[in-house]
Design an enzyme around this catalytic site. Sequence first.
Site, short mmCIF file in Angstrom:
data_model
loop_
_atom_site.label_atom_id
_atom_site.label_comp_id
_atom_site.label_asym_id
_atom_site.label_seq_id
_atom_site.Cartn_x
_atom_site.Cartn_y
_atom_site.Cartn_z
N ASP A 66 9.65 2.24 -2.83
CA ASP A 66 9.04 3.03 -1.81
C ASP A 66 10.10 3.15 -0.51
OD1 ASP A 66 7.31 3.22 -3.44
OD2 ASP A 66 5.79 3.11 -1.97
N ASN B 293 7.60 7.81 -6.87
CA ASN B 293 6.08 7.84 -6.77
C ASN B 293 5.82 7.33 -5.38
OD1 ASN B 293 3.52 8.28 -7.37
ND2 ASN B 293 3.27 6.58 -8.64
N ASP C 142 -6.91 -0.85 -0.75
CA ASP C 142 -5.58 -1.17 -1.34
C ASP C 142 -5.69 -2.84 -1.96
OD1 ASP C 142 -4.15 1.01 -1.39
OD2 ASP C 142 -2.97 0.69 0.07
N GLU D 187 -1.25 5.40 -7.50
CA GLU D 187 -0.29 5.29 -8.44
C GLU D 187 -0.94 5.72 -9.69
OE1 GLU D 187 1.43 3.38 -5.17
OE2 GLU D 187 -0.47 3.59 -5.76
N LYS E 57 8.02 -1.65 -6.53
CA LYS E 57 7.79 -0.38 -5.55
C LYS E 57 7.45 -1.15 -3.95
CE LYS E 57 3.99 3.02 -5.03
NZ LYS E 57 4.89 4.03 -4.71
N HIS F 230 2.19 -1.00 -9.32
CA HIS F 230 2.36 -2.45 -8.69
C HIS F 230 1.16 -3.10 -8.58
CE1 HIS F 230 2.09 -0.89 -4.26
NE2 HIS F 230 1.74 0.17 -5.19
N ARG F 231 0.21 -2.52 -7.93
CA ARG F 231 -0.90 -3.32 -7.51
C ARG F 231 -2.05 -3.96 -8.80
NH1 ARG F 231 -0.29 -3.68 -2.56
NH2 ARG F 231 0.29 -1.97 -1.09
#
Length: 427
Positions: free
Chosen positions: A49, A92, A311, A339, A411, A385-386
């Site tokens: 990012d 993204n 998040d 995402e 990311k 990623h999360r």
Amino acid sequence: MNYFQPKPSTNFNVTVDIPGSKSITNRALILSALSGKNVTLRNILLSDDTKYMIEALKALNNDIELDLQNKTLKIKGNKNPKFENLEIYIGNAGTAMRFLSSYLATGTGSAVLYGNARMNVRPIKDLVDSLTQLGVKVEYLNEVGFPPIRITANGVSAKTVEIDCSKSSQYISSILMASPNFKSPIEIKTIGRVVSKPYINMTLKMMKDFGIQFLEKDNSIYIQPQEYSPSEYLIEGDMSSASYFLAMALISNSTVRLNNFFKNSIQGDSQFLNVLTKIGLKILSFNETNITVQGVENYNGIELSMNDIPDVAQTLAAVALFAETPTKVWDVENMRIKETDRISALKNEILKLNGNFEEFQDGFLITPKPFTEYEGEFLETYDDHRMAMSLTLIGLRVPNIKILDPNCVSKTFPNFFEEFNKIYLGE
């Protein structure tokens, strides 16, 4: 097939290093560009990012010098940039798409912002509507309400704008950061229920650190044209990234020291520490830039709104699987436009494990089972990623968990698995 397989492990003692904050790094980059001055950023995060943001700013004639070894970036900002028929790809990276839109609005010329397939289905209409109020010409190049977009700008002279913040706080953060470079004083008014409000507070705190004055009154923020005056800025460790290692300690009943964890953080996700301590996590020591925490043998679930900290909801979902009582989360409908649709994705993967997951439009309920009833499986990460980092935590207790496409962590946390694997080095 590319996958990462964590091994069950408990009662360990480990020290991990948290990377710089993605949210702060990308804000600091935009603020530095808007300043038009020489700025040094320390402890920057270099991830997908932030690399997209850096490359975009280079394309807009910001001079950038990177020192990878010392995690330092020097930038000479390009205030009110001029550009013509520019095309900027941002993958993204939601912050890049949204923050660059308002930066472009302060300049002169025409530019297209576009991303990958997922970015092109993430909504941007509320930000575009606000930019249009500001007199900026914005065209949708595919589907109305979504990227890619073409921005044709000649600076901003408007004196008022309304922003719907019910889907993302990044829309108002984008316009706030650009507003000192507008040609006239402006009133920025929020409408709708504001989500992720701590991120707006973070933006305002950073603007203040960069020398900007503003007035907050009711649902409005008033900002005069003025100069950013930064020289150097230290970027905190990423509290969203830290959440996985705080949860690791609790899930595995282990002791974990987190370096680069700032005690007086400006990030909303620092609140996750309070959530975990309520259900049993112990703080052994807490200094200015590091913390040591310890898990417990058993802990209960929790019920809460995570509107301010969506998040880390996936991290809490992993914690919830091993609690003694259910965990219920609500007020996180905007998880569906991240995402991936994170609520549905969590449901898919937890059900694969033979877990219990009840999905709501704005949240979920997890009723835990004895961990021996969970079944090891290949788990999808949805290029999120999360998802990858939170699902990896389940492997601390459940054998044969395999995390597919783990490289998506690049990311925000490229060396996540290196830090995670430190728990096995003493075996």
